[in-house]
Design an enzyme around this catalytic site. Structure first.
Site, mmCIF file in Angstrom:
data_model
loop_
_atom_site.group_PDB
_atom_site.id
_atom_site.type_symbol
_atom_site.label_atom_id
_atom_site.label_comp_id
_atom_site.label_asym_id
_atom_site.label_seq_id
_atom_site.Cartn_x
_atom_site.Cartn_y
_atom_site.Cartn_z
ATOM 1 N N SER A 588 35.636 23.691 21.493
ATOM 2 C CA SER A 588 35.678 22.201 21.697
ATOM 3 C C SER A 588 34.901 21.620 22.838
ATOM 4 O O SER A 588 33.805 22.062 23.092
ATOM 5 C CB SER A 588 36.888 21.530 21.534
ATOM 6 O OG SER A 588 36.997 20.118 21.084
ATOM 7 N N ASP A 674 35.168 18.022 10.354
ATOM 8 C CA ASP A 674 35.780 17.895 11.867
ATOM 9 C C ASP A 674 35.575 16.292 12.259
ATOM 10 O O ASP A 674 34.499 15.797 12.292
ATOM 11 C CB ASP A 674 35.005 18.767 12.785
ATOM 12 C CG ASP A 674 35.682 18.670 14.104
ATOM 13 O OD1 ASP A 674 36.365 17.965 14.548
ATOM 14 O OD2 ASP A 674 35.420 19.948 14.851
ATOM 15 N N HIS A 709 38.605 20.522 12.762
ATOM 16 C CA HIS A 709 38.294 20.712 13.894
ATOM 17 C C HIS A 709 39.105 22.158 14.160
ATOM 18 O O HIS A 709 38.799 22.875 15.107
ATOM 19 C CB HIS A 709 39.058 19.761 15.099
ATOM 20 C CG HIS A 709 38.670 19.893 16.543
ATOM 21 N ND1 HIS A 709 37.115 19.727 16.970
ATOM 22 C CD2 HIS A 709 39.554 20.263 17.527
ATOM 23 C CE1 HIS A 709 37.243 20.043 18.026
ATOM 24 N NE2 HIS A 709 38.317 20.392 18.729
#
Length: 737
Positions: A588, A674, A709
């Site tokens: 991320s 995501d 995600h």
């Protein structure tokens, strides 16, 4: 040595040339090849004009908010085919790693150790061969119901077990399944739970009668996952999201009525603010949090009066963030107002803005979390980057400030503490302890005596934990002054500190999140093959307080990347590894770190890189209000509609700064659904890397077409993903088995 040369203006690459005698030459190269070529989609140049500058993105069209465009799905499937072809020769290694991970874990252990709540012990357990936890409870024996909890209490396993939910049954047929909220009603007769079957983090709320085991007809869709029961056992409060995945509305639902009849109690119209919801440990109030990246506001509702209104406690003030607990006739606030490392203040329920300071801010201590008990206040705090618990005994008449607390410290050099919990009326607090060498461990703490009792430790099989060594190191940044904490673990009989070890370096460095070291059973498969693992606690995180965070955000963001490189340099100087033997990893915002570092690093430094769901097209995203999180995230990265921030973000954004140079083998991941980092960011990034780089090293993209995600939701699926990533790394290090 390197930091001194940096101070003199010598480039990073030049330093390595000048100090080549310090490092062993790389003795291996990756052994990865594919029988098929990487996919090359159609180029459709898209011009992006801002501040008089034009950037052209050939693959901007890969973004599809509906996630249904067949041409785009076909391309992502081809990326997965290319990945499979490239890693075909590692299938045997992947399977071996997966079997190691599976055999290392007790298959029928707890997923969540029993915790006491009212007349029950609640817990989650696993069963062999099953992916997901089973949610259960057992009654507390009659004579213990009225007695206060103690650290020596144990659940009587001879009493009947009630299975409340079996996520394996609920998740059957779904590639991705997660249970978010799991909230039992105050009288313990009803269960409200929220589940997600796509990874998009849009939950469906369902209700179960725990007396009969039947599901109620009530169903609420498109929720954020936050739920809170009123004390009447009939009213539930929940949140829903807007079109940009921002939790923006608070609702009240009464059992038996259609969700179409639910009342909207609040709508947050400022797009920078997100809502969250929880019930206080006293069960007296329900708290609604409105929070941006830098500012918060909390409203409270009397849980005994569900038809009353939420009332703001302290009105929002730009830059002031606070959390709240209640006890007796007072609200307790953990706030950063005029207190960079936070302080704790108390105010009467009748006048919540008139607070008195009871724990002042300190330069050397960061207050992270807190919890009120009937007679105690427990604070999770951080000193020189390491966490500790401060236990205060509270009198009826509070002293101002509170008297000195009892401090609970822990023996390892690097570790993490999390999940501070406990029943409000009891003198027992609970904490989860973990380190790179110690599995997750649940401790109960007697708040009267500060006695600490180990209640459970994750059982790791066929592994001698004493063979692993974890250390806390300090690297010096290139300014010659800043000290960067580093957590390291290795297997002592395989480590020589002569530069021959492969090194996996991980980092994050954003949102004031502390990337604390925690045990990962799968990591043992790398350590057992001689790999050294290290976490660089770079600026932008919260490990050393608010100033540490602010030195790694906005116009200081590049400190995050240079810190990571300086930690790498330090570990090479100390001969934990050597030039060409280092692999790097981040997810991320940590994927942004990896992308920026790859662009900045000298050729040949890294053996491999893994960027999980990486935020790599920072500038494009921060200019686009139609992308989820953008408006809120401008308080983290800056607003590029202002030229100063535009030029600064442009100078480091990974997609914009790909170089025509050699890159190591790279594995990126993406989740089609995501909502935090669009799948198109890593998809476009790998295409541009292949265009620009001057080598034959593979750039791979693994797309989870059924997820979001986070990694796969089932534990076996997650281990298979880990096995693939570890096999990729091992092959890049030249380790065959």
């Amino acid at each position: 040595m390197t930091s001194k040369l940096w101070k003199l203006g010598v480039s990073f690459a030049a330093v390595y040339v000048a100090t080549d005698w310090l490092y062993n030459k790389p003795v291996f190269a990756h052994q990865l090849s594919s029988k098929i070529a990487p996919p090359v989609p159609t180029r459709r140049p898209f011009a992006m004009d801002a501040h008089g500058q034009v950037r052209v993105d050939d693959f901007y069209w890969l973004r599809d908010n509906s996630r249904s465009d067949r041409e785009i799905i076909d391309h992502l499937e081809k990326e997965n085919e290319y990945l499979e072809s490239t890693l075909e020769d590692t299938k045997g290694l992947q399977q071996a790693l997966f079997e190691e991970m599976k055999q290392r874990i007790r298959q029928d252990d707890y997923a969540k150790f029993p915790y006491r709540k009212g007349p029950y012990y609640y817990y989650q357990r696993m069963e062999s061969g099953k992916q997901f936890p089973i949610y259960c409870r057992r009654r507390i024996i009659a004579q213990d119901k009225t007695s206060s909890a103690t650290v020596d209490d144990t659940m009587d396993e001879s009493l009947p077990e009630e299975i409340l939910l079996d996520a394996n049954q609920l998740g059957a047929g779904y590639e991705n399944y997660r249970i978010g909220a799991f909230e039992v009603s105050p009288d313990h007769s009803l269960l409200a739970y929220a589940d997600d079957t796509s990874g998009a983090e849009r939950y469906v709320v369902r209700f179960k009668d725990l007396k009969t085991g039947t599901l109620l007809d009530d169903i609420i869709r498109d929720c954020s996952g936050d739920l809170a029961w009123a004390n009447d056992n009939e009213t539930l409060f929940y949140l829903t999201k807007d079109s940009l995945d921002r939790p923006d509305r608070l609702w009240r639902h009464r059992l038996g009525q259609s969700s179409m009849e639910d009342a909207t109690l609040y709508r947050e119209r400022d797009d920078a603010y997100y809502l969250s919801l929880h019930k206080s440990p006293t069960e007296r109030f329900i708290y609604l949090h409105c929070r941006s990246a830098e500012t918060s506001e909390v409203s409270a509702l009397d849980a005994n009066s569900p038809n009353s209104s939420f009332k703001v406690l302290i009105p929002r003030k730009q830059g002031v963030d606070y959390d709240v607990c209640d006890r007796d006739n007072s609200f307790y606030y953990l706030t950063n107002e005029n207190a960079p490392n936070r302080k704790i203040v108390v105010a009467p329920l009748s006048n919540p803005t008139q607070w008195t300071e009871i724990i002042p801010t300190q330069q050397s201590i960061v207050l992270e979390d807190f919890r009120t008990f009937r007679n105690h206040l427990v604070v999770l705090q951080r000193r020189t980057g390491l966490q500790e618990l401060a236990i205060y005994t509270l009198e009826k008449q509070l002293q101002e400030p509170l008297s000195s607390p009892h401090i609970l410290k822990f023996p390892e050099e690097a570790y993490s503490l999390s999940q501070l919990s406990g029943e409000y009326a009891s003198p027992v607090a609970r904490i989860l302890y973990s380190s790179l060498a110690c599995p997750d461990s649940v401790y109960d703490i007697d708040l009267n005596t500060c006695k600490m009792v180990l209640k459970w430790r994750q059982e790791i099989l066929h592994t001698r934990l004493e063979d692993y060594v974890t250390k806390r190191l300090w690297a010096t940044a290139r300014d010659g002054v800043t000290k960067i904490p580093v957590s390291v673990v290795y297997k002592k009989d395989l480590f020589r500190q002569d530069g021959t070890s492969p090194l996996l370096l991980e980092g994050y460095g954003a949102y004031e999140i502390s990337n604390d070291p925690r045990f990962d059973p799968g990591l043992c498969s790398l350590l057992d093959r001689g790999v050294v693992f290290a976490v660089a606690h770079v600026r932008g995180g919260g490990e050393l307080g608010r100033d540490w965070y602010e030195q790694g955000k906005y116009l200081n963001k590049k400190n995050t990347f240079t810190d990571f490189l300086d930690v790498c340099d330090y570990l090479l100087q100390e001969k934990y590894s050597s030039f060409g033997r280092v692999a790097i990893m981040g997810r991320s915002a940590g994927g942004l770190l990896i992308g920026a570092t790859l662009n900045m690093a000298p050729e040949g430094l890294f053996a491999a890189a893994i960027a999980g769901v990486p935020f790599v097209d920072v500038l494009t995203t921060m200019l686009d209000d139609t992308i989820p999180l953008t408006i809120k995230e401008r308080e983290e990265w800056g607003d590029p509609r202002q030229k100063e921030y535009y030029e600064y973000i442009l100078s480091y954004s990974p997609w914009d700064n790909i170089q025509r140079k050699k890159y190591p083998p790279i594995l990126a991941t993406a989740g089609l659904h995501d909502p935090r980092v669009g799948y198109w960011e890593p998809a476009k990034w790998v295409l541009k890397l292949r265009d620009y780089k001057k080598d034959d090293n593979p750039v791979l993209l693994k797309v989870n077409l059924d997820g979001g995600h986070f990694s796969k939701s089932g534990r076996y699926d997650k281990w298979l993903e880990d096995a693939l990533e570890y096999a990729f790394l091992l092959r890049c290090w030249g380790i065959e088995k």
